[in-house]
Enzyme design. Structure first.
Site, PDB file in Angstrom:
ATOM      1  N   CYS A  25       0.816  -1.229   0.000  1.00  0.00           N
ATOM      2  CA  CYS A  25       0.000   0.000   0.000  1.00  0.00           C
ATOM      3  C   CYS A  25       0.847   1.275   0.000  1.00  0.00           C
ATOM      4  O   CYS A  25       0.582   2.209  -0.769  1.00  0.00           O
ATOM      5  CB  CYS A  25      -0.959  -0.015   1.189  1.00  0.00           C
ATOM      6  SG  CYS A  25      -0.239  -0.584   2.725  1.00  0.00           S
ATOM      7  N   HIS A  32      -2.646   6.377   4.513  1.00  0.00           N
ATOM      8  CA  HIS A  32      -1.225   6.520   4.809  1.00  0.00           C
ATOM      9  C   HIS A  32      -0.720   7.848   4.241  1.00  0.00           C
ATOM     10  O   HIS A  32      -1.167   8.286   3.172  1.00  0.00           O
ATOM     11  CB  HIS A  32      -0.412   5.403   4.150  1.00  0.00           C
ATOM     12  CG  HIS A  32      -0.644   4.027   4.716  1.00  0.00           C
ATOM     13  ND1 HIS A  32      -1.368   3.775   5.863  1.00  0.00           N
ATOM     14  CD2 HIS A  32      -0.210   2.805   4.271  1.00  0.00           C
ATOM     15  CE1 HIS A  32      -1.377   2.465   6.094  1.00  0.00           C
ATOM     16  NE2 HIS A  32      -0.682   1.851   5.151  1.00  0.00           N
TER      17      HIS A  32
END
Ligand SMILES: NC(=O)c1ccc[n+]([C@@H]2O[C@H](COP(=O)([O-])OP(=O)(O)OC[C@H]3O[C@@H](n4cnc5c(N)ncnc54)[C@H](OP(=O)(O)O)[C@@H]3O)[C@@H](O)[C@H]2O)c1
Length: 313
Positions: A106, A215
């Site tokens: 990710c 994130h």
């Protein structure tokens, strides 16, 4: 995944598979079935989202049944026969698959969404990155650690090494003999494969932060040539899946709270590294929803390209 399949207009008969723990659970009117060696019979495509050990157990069953698997685990990402794909960056690799296509890590997807246009312009040779990774990056258990600790600060952590509420933890994955974690190696190993840039060097520090979702990453990219910030801004403002959020005077910059539950990666805080007098190093901050673009949406975008190609044939 279910939301993404709907949003990307993928019309399919969907079956949900999980462990015996989830058998009978109803999600969006679909009843979860227990995964068995027979589960994949008659299935065309599988979107995998399990830990590596579980994935390695069922993958041979899916391959035996002739399924094409788009897998979110890291079990097969570096396998030479498995394309590792971000559709905006290396879509052509999808069609080299031999039954498995891997979805990248990710943080790597989010960083490369911000960086691939810069790489196209000036060729990036080195990246220095610090990630700020949300608790949901550790799955359901990561979310429940933060939930329980907010209620009771003495609650014992289960997903993380320490309390994550009101804290940050500079460890994601296990350390090797050089003091680098498995998560930190992914950006170099996977970045090289996705960008087709075998000499790319990446130094990464991955940090868990008490953010629910999305994130963020602080990145310095050293290029072969002097960079032009206006040219980079121009490229990023036309980049599919990227939104340029770069107006610090107006307090406009990427933040995880802004990128949650949508697919675009936000990029901002663009400036030249003042310590590099050659002008070849650009610094930026980016954020992206690691459950959407970092996992589910990226997988569904790959699936959509496979289906489109199949329909053309
Ligand atoms: N979370 C993220 O942001 C993210 C982003 C990119 C990639 N990934 C990767 O995606 C994978 C899944 O992560 P996640 O966060 O979605 O984890 P998760 O929330 O813990 O979900 C894991 C899934 O695996 C299933 N499972 C576990 N053991 C099983 C078994 N023996 N047989 C069948 N199913 C089983 C679980 O079903 P039960 O509920 O029945 O246990 C659950 O559906 C991991 O490899 C992770 O590294 C995660």
């Amino acid at each position: 995944m279910l939301d993404c399949l709907q949003e990307y207009n993928i019309d399919a008969n969907i079956r949900l598979l999980a462990s015996a723990r989830s058998k009978g659970k109803v999600i969006n009117d679909l009843v979860v079935e227990e995964l068995t060696p027979e589960s994949f019979k008659g299935v065309d495509y599988v979107l995998g989202a399990c830990e590596n050990d579980v994935t390695k157990k069922w993958m041979p069953w899916a391959q035996e049944a002739g399924c094409v698997v788009i897998d979110n685990s890291s079990a097969y990402r570096l396998d030479d026969n498995v394309p590792l794909v971000v559709p905006e960056i290396n879509p052509e690799d999808i069609f080299k698959h031999q039954g498995i296509i891997a979805n990248p890590n990710c943080s790597t997807i989010i960083a490369l969404m911000a960086l691939h246009d810069i790489d196209n312009l000036y060729h990036i040779n080195r990246i220095i990155c610090t990630t700020f990774q949300a608790v949901s990056g550790a799955g359901v258990k990561g979310i429940s650690d933060l939930e329980r600790e907010i209620q009771d600060i003495h609650a014992a952590p289960e997903a993380f090494q320490y309390q994550i509420a009101y804290n940050v933890i500079p460890q994601i994955g296990g350390f090797d003999e050089n003091g680098i974690t498995s998560e930190e190696w992914k950006m170099q190993n996977e970045g090289r494969k996705i960008l087709h840039s075998p000499d790319l060097k990446v130094s990464c520090t991955c940090v868990r932060v008490p953010v629910w979702r999305s994130h963020s990453e602080s990145i310095m990219a050293e290029c072969d040539q002097e960079v032009d910030l206006n040219e980079i801004r121009q490229a990023l403002s036309h980049s599919e899946g990227v939104q340029l959020k770069d107006d610090p005077d107006q307090l406009i910059y990427p933040m995880p709270i802004l990128t949650t539950n949508q697919d675009d990666v936000f990029v901002g805080r663009l400036h030249k590294d003042p310590t590099d007098e050659s002008g070849k190093t650009v610094s930026l901050f980016c954020a992206g929803d690691q459950i959407r673009k970092g996992a589910a949406s990226n997988a569904v975008q790959i699936l959509k390209k496979l289906i489109e190609k199949e329909n053309q044939a």
